[in-house]
Design an enzyme around this catalytic site. Structure first.
Site, PDB file in Angstrom:
ATOM      1  N   SER A 197       0.822  -1.202   0.000  1.00  0.00           N
ATOM      2  CA  SER A 197       0.000   0.000   0.000  1.00  0.00           C
ATOM      3  C   SER A 197       0.862   1.260   0.000  1.00  0.00           C
ATOM      4  O   SER A 197       1.614   1.494  -0.953  1.00  0.00           O
ATOM      5  CB  SER A 197      -0.981  -0.038   1.179  1.00  0.00           C
ATOM      6  OG  SER A 197      -2.008   0.919   1.034  1.00  0.00           O
ATOM      7  N   ASP A 305     -10.431  -4.215  -4.535  1.00  0.00           N
ATOM      8  CA  ASP A 305      -9.646  -3.129  -3.946  1.00  0.00           C
ATOM      9  C   ASP A 305      -9.822  -1.888  -4.805  1.00  0.00           C
ATOM     10  O   ASP A 305      -9.629  -1.951  -6.025  1.00  0.00           O
ATOM     11  CB  ASP A 305      -8.167  -3.528  -3.902  1.00  0.00           C
ATOM     12  CG  ASP A 305      -7.260  -2.459  -3.305  1.00  0.00           C
ATOM     13  OD1 ASP A 305      -7.770  -1.450  -2.773  1.00  0.00           O
ATOM     14  OD2 ASP A 305      -6.029  -2.646  -3.367  1.00  0.00           O
ATOM     15  N   HIS A 335      -8.114  -5.157   0.006  1.00  0.00           N
ATOM     16  CA  HIS A 335      -6.855  -4.421   0.009  1.00  0.00           C
ATOM     17  C   HIS A 335      -5.784  -5.055   0.900  1.00  0.00           C
ATOM     18  O   HIS A 335      -4.672  -5.304   0.446  1.00  0.00           O
ATOM     19  CB  HIS A 335      -7.133  -2.972   0.438  1.00  0.00           C
ATOM     20  CG  HIS A 335      -5.944  -2.074   0.400  1.00  0.00           C
ATOM     21  ND1 HIS A 335      -5.329  -1.705  -0.772  1.00  0.00           N
ATOM     22  CD2 HIS A 335      -5.249  -1.462   1.408  1.00  0.00           C
ATOM     23  CE1 HIS A 335      -4.306  -0.904  -0.501  1.00  0.00           C
ATOM     24  NE2 HIS A 335      -4.240  -0.735   0.808  1.00  0.00           N
TER      25      HIS A 335
END
Length: 364
Positions: A197, A305, A335
């Site tokens: 991320s 996601d 995610h």
């Protein structure tokens, strides 16, 4: 289970027209999203996440006051593990950046590789706001099974530090690792970088910076990275990517959670100043000016996601520039699936990480 099962991921509010959630919590998942989700995750969602408060309702002050309470499920205190040591790196402005180094340990035959070892730098996820050296320790312990040294970097977070310092911190760590190659028993010409991320975003920026500085990298390995300045958006509809719209009310990282991170990192009243401080492409790697000569890249996205499409769009830009790219989409996954040990796809992610590092560093 950690409260960050909801706090780091962030789940959606009840869908429009729904009454209070039912006991199984499935009312919290949109009808068009539920069939796409891995059944293992759906079970975890109803057992754990649906029983937690939505992440965007927990103040940053509360998280800072009780950091252990809001750790992700993969968090572990790895300081007492064999081969683990802690160090401090000086960033460009002199700030002290903690790092944790994981050296390979004995294999099943009791053999420790002699070195010098390849090295992989990990930058943790958390929206540029959350995370520490315990957050992804479980992932780092897995990655060192590739017989590489893993260096986990606890870059500075927002809102206490202005966005962009995280890039400088990461760059300082990369250079420190190369400078200290003798004391670390590593090969400075066999370096890879990656992260989940926000950490994936950082690794993409460093990929370009390393190319510009003549620093060779074996691999850039981001997972579910934001590749645009989506944290600066005022409305989710401003994103050009379909997945951002399709999953804006998803069970993990819904728009309200993205906006929560954006308010900490890129508040609207400070955004013009932040944009003046750094190169534009630091905020949005998709707008990088030069795509030539970048290192091999392994990009992993999650099907359910909102960041899926921008991550895959970045991969396609690399392909167009002639970069060697491997792209994998984990079907049915939200995610932060790689944080959830109950998922088979998380265990596959672990195996994929080890294999990719072995291939990149010539260990197969």
């Amino acid at each position: 289970m950690s409260n960050l099962d909801s706090t780091l991921a962030g789940h959606a509010v009840p869908k429009p027209g729904a009454s209070q959630p039912t006991n199984d919590g499935l009312d919290l998942i949109e009808d068009h999203i539920l069939p796409k989700l891995d059944p293992e995750f759906v079970q975890y969602f109803t057992d754990v996440i649906a029983k937690q408060p939505p992440a965007h309702t927990i103040s940053i002050e509360e998280v800072r006051k009780n950091p252990e309470k809001y750790q992700p499920p993969c968090a572990v205190d790895s300081t007492r593990e064999k081969g683990v040591s802690e160090h401090v790196v000086a960033s460009q402005d002199g700030a002290s950046i903690p790092i944790r180094v994981y050296h390979p340990v004995e294999d099943e035959r009791g053999v420790v590789p002699p070195g010098p070892h390849p090295v992989h730098l990990n930058f943790h996820g958390g929206g540029f706001v959350l995370g520490d050296l315990n957050s992804e320790a479980g992932l780092c312990l897995v990655m060192r099974q590739a017989d590489v040294v893993v260096v986990d970097v606890n870059y500075r977070h927002c809102p206490e530090t202005v966005w962009g310092k995280c890039i400088q911190d990461a760059w300082a760590a990369l250079n420190w690792v190369r400078d200290e190659h003798l004391s670390l028993n590593i090969n400075p010409f066999s370096v890879s970088i990656g992260g989940v991320s926000a950490g994936g975003h950082i690794s993409l920026v460093l990929q370009h910076m390393a190319r510009d500085a003549g620093i060779p990298l074996k691999l850039c390995m981001p997972t579910v990275p934001p590749t645009t300045d989506c944290l600066s958006l005022e409305y989710y509809t401003q994103s050009p990517y379909p997945s951002f719209h399709e999953f804006h009310r998803g069970p993990v990282l819904p728009w309200k959670r993205i906006k929560y991170f954006g308010n900490q990192c890129m508040p609207r009243d400070k955004l013009p100043e932040i944009r003046k401080m750094w190169p534009d492409w630091w905020l949005s790697p998709m707008r990088a000016p030069n795509w030539n000569g970048l290192c091999d890249t392994y990009i992993r996205t999650a099907e359910v996601d909102p960041l899926r499409d921008e991550g895959e769009a970045y991969a396609m830009k690399l392909v167009a520039s002639g970069t060697m790219v491997t792209l994998k989409r984990y079907l049915g996954c939200p995610h932060t699936f790689m944080y959830l040990g109950v998922l088979s796809q998380k265990r596959q992610w672990d195996q994929d990480s080890v294999y990719a590092l072995k291939v990149a560093h010539g260990l197969l």
